[in-house]
Design an enzyme around this catalytic site. Sequence first.
Site, short mmCIF file in Angstrom:
data_model
loop_
_atom_site.label_atom_id
_atom_site.label_comp_id
_atom_site.label_asym_id
_atom_site.label_seq_id
_atom_site.Cartn_x
_atom_site.Cartn_y
_atom_site.Cartn_z
N ASP A 71 0.85 -1.19 0.00
CA ASP A 71 0.00 0.00 0.00
C ASP A 71 0.89 1.24 0.00
OD1 ASP A 71 -2.36 1.43 0.00
OD2 ASP A 71 -2.60 1.39 2.18
N HIS B 165 -3.98 13.73 1.06
CA HIS B 165 -4.25 12.79 2.16
C HIS B 165 -3.10 12.79 3.17
CE1 HIS B 165 -5.51 9.22 4.32
NE2 HIS B 165 -4.35 8.66 4.08
N GLU C 295 -9.26 3.94 -2.53
CA GLU C 295 -8.02 3.75 -3.27
C GLU C 295 -8.29 2.99 -4.57
OE1 GLU C 295 -4.71 2.36 -0.94
OE2 GLU C 295 -5.53 3.13 0.93
N ASP D 295 -9.27 0.19 1.60
CA ASP D 295 -8.31 -0.19 2.65
C ASP D 295 -8.93 0.15 4.01
OD1 ASP D 295 -6.05 -0.75 4.13
OD2 ASP D 295 -5.04 1.13 3.62
N GLN E 261 -4.77 2.21 14.96
CA GLN E 261 -3.65 2.75 14.18
C GLN E 261 -2.86 3.78 14.99
OE1 GLN E 261 -4.99 4.55 10.52
NE2 GLN E 261 -2.93 4.95 9.76
N TYR F 104 1.06 2.48 15.45
CA TYR F 104 1.81 2.70 14.21
C TYR F 104 3.25 3.15 14.42
CZ TYR F 104 1.82 7.84 13.89
OH TYR F 104 2.07 9.16 14.09
N LYS G 98 -4.95 -2.37 9.88
CA LYS G 98 -5.18 -2.49 8.44
C LYS G 98 -5.41 -3.93 8.00
CE LYS G 98 -3.97 1.82 7.24
NZ LYS G 98 -4.75 2.69 6.37
N THR H 89 -4.83 6.38 -0.01
CA THR H 89 -6.11 7.10 -0.04
C THR H 89 -6.05 8.25 -1.03
OG1 THR H 89 -6.33 6.58 2.28
CG2 THR H 89 -7.80 8.27 1.42
CA CA Z 1 -4.21 2.98 2.68
#
Ligand code: CA
Length: 423
Positions: free
Chosen positions: A134, A141, A209, A241, A248, A252, A261, A357
Amino acid sequence: MPKTNDPSLKSWVPVPADSDFPIQNLPFGIFKSNSGNPRLGVAIGEYILDLSALAKEGMFDQIPFDKNVFSLSTLNSFIALGKHTTNAVRERISELLNINNQEVQGNESLKSKALVKQSDAQMLMPVSVPNYTDFYSSREHATNVGMMFRDPANALLPNWLHLPVGYHGRASSIVVSGTPIHRPKGQTKTDAEAMPSFGPSKSLDFELELAFITGRATALGESITTAQAEDYIFGLVLFNDWSARDLQRWEYVPLGPFLAKNFGSSISPWVVTLEALEPFRAEGPVQEPEVLPYLKYSGKKNYEINLEVAIQTPNGVSKTVSHSNFKYMYWNMCQQLAHHTVNGCNISVGDMYASGTISGPTSDSYGSMLEITWGGKDPVQMPDGTERKFINDNDTVVMKGYAERDGVRVGFGECVGKILPSK
Ligand code: CA
């Protein structure tokens, strides 16, 4: 322009005016009807053209390849034949569907075997996906997320304008449109809490996406240049997605997305070929600062594809919450593939590479609820009087995409996913 894209082409199969699937599109997919095993088909109007049925009657005999690829349950073996063959098949299908051609049109028995109503068929995963990556290639975004998750004054991290940022995702949980997704559970912790807690995500989001599918493999150590990249790209699908923002936010750092995800990603079932999108090429944005030589490219590598997202509530009302466009991408697919392989990373047939995105410049063109509601601060008002900060249980998210020019609409159909309560 290839003759298959000629706007004047017409099919003998009726194609409604608002259909995504005129004779200029011819996307490939895997379908199953009441009779028969999963097999390859091409969408035309409200029908599926059964390629295995046509092959059995010798309709592809002039093109040398093993016709058994049409009777398999994924497109992988077909697309691995290479563009020389798949484009010859595309041209032959265009010829067979042409209003002036009688080979199928004039053969009632073959016609009844080869045309299946889409409403009578089930669409399956079009490809087996060996690897999924991804990217994060929309400047709008990345800027919006950076402003919310980090520092508004320095929303884009220093590397962002120099390389197409991405991460390796999870291929096993990519599902075809119509497959429900259970709300993920996981760890969350807000700044105000001393300790993390566990439970169903409270901020489940979509990400609008597109993903491209590679049709050629490379050996470990090989690289693909931006100029070669299109030879490796078979086609594209819509890609949702799904993202659990609360998971997240906590997980992350420092290695990026993981359980927020990998619980599911939804794709549209029809793979629209790069050839079908040829008339919709668009200039990409000016890239400043100048990119390194291996990321330079020439020609139009962006595509003008209208995209939209709607939320359907459990009581059946629907609201379109985003209108975006693939042309907004800062990094194009050729740059993404060149960057991905510049270190010698090998790619496989059927790999999926999602764009990231796709957000446009205005709030009605943002590609996620995180951005549309600005982190939940500005909820979406639904027609039934309810509001949405994120996606509720039993909501359905519907993504659509199409390109349109000279009266020809080349579309992707729908990517539909319903969120069920946590298991
Ligand atoms: Ca994504």
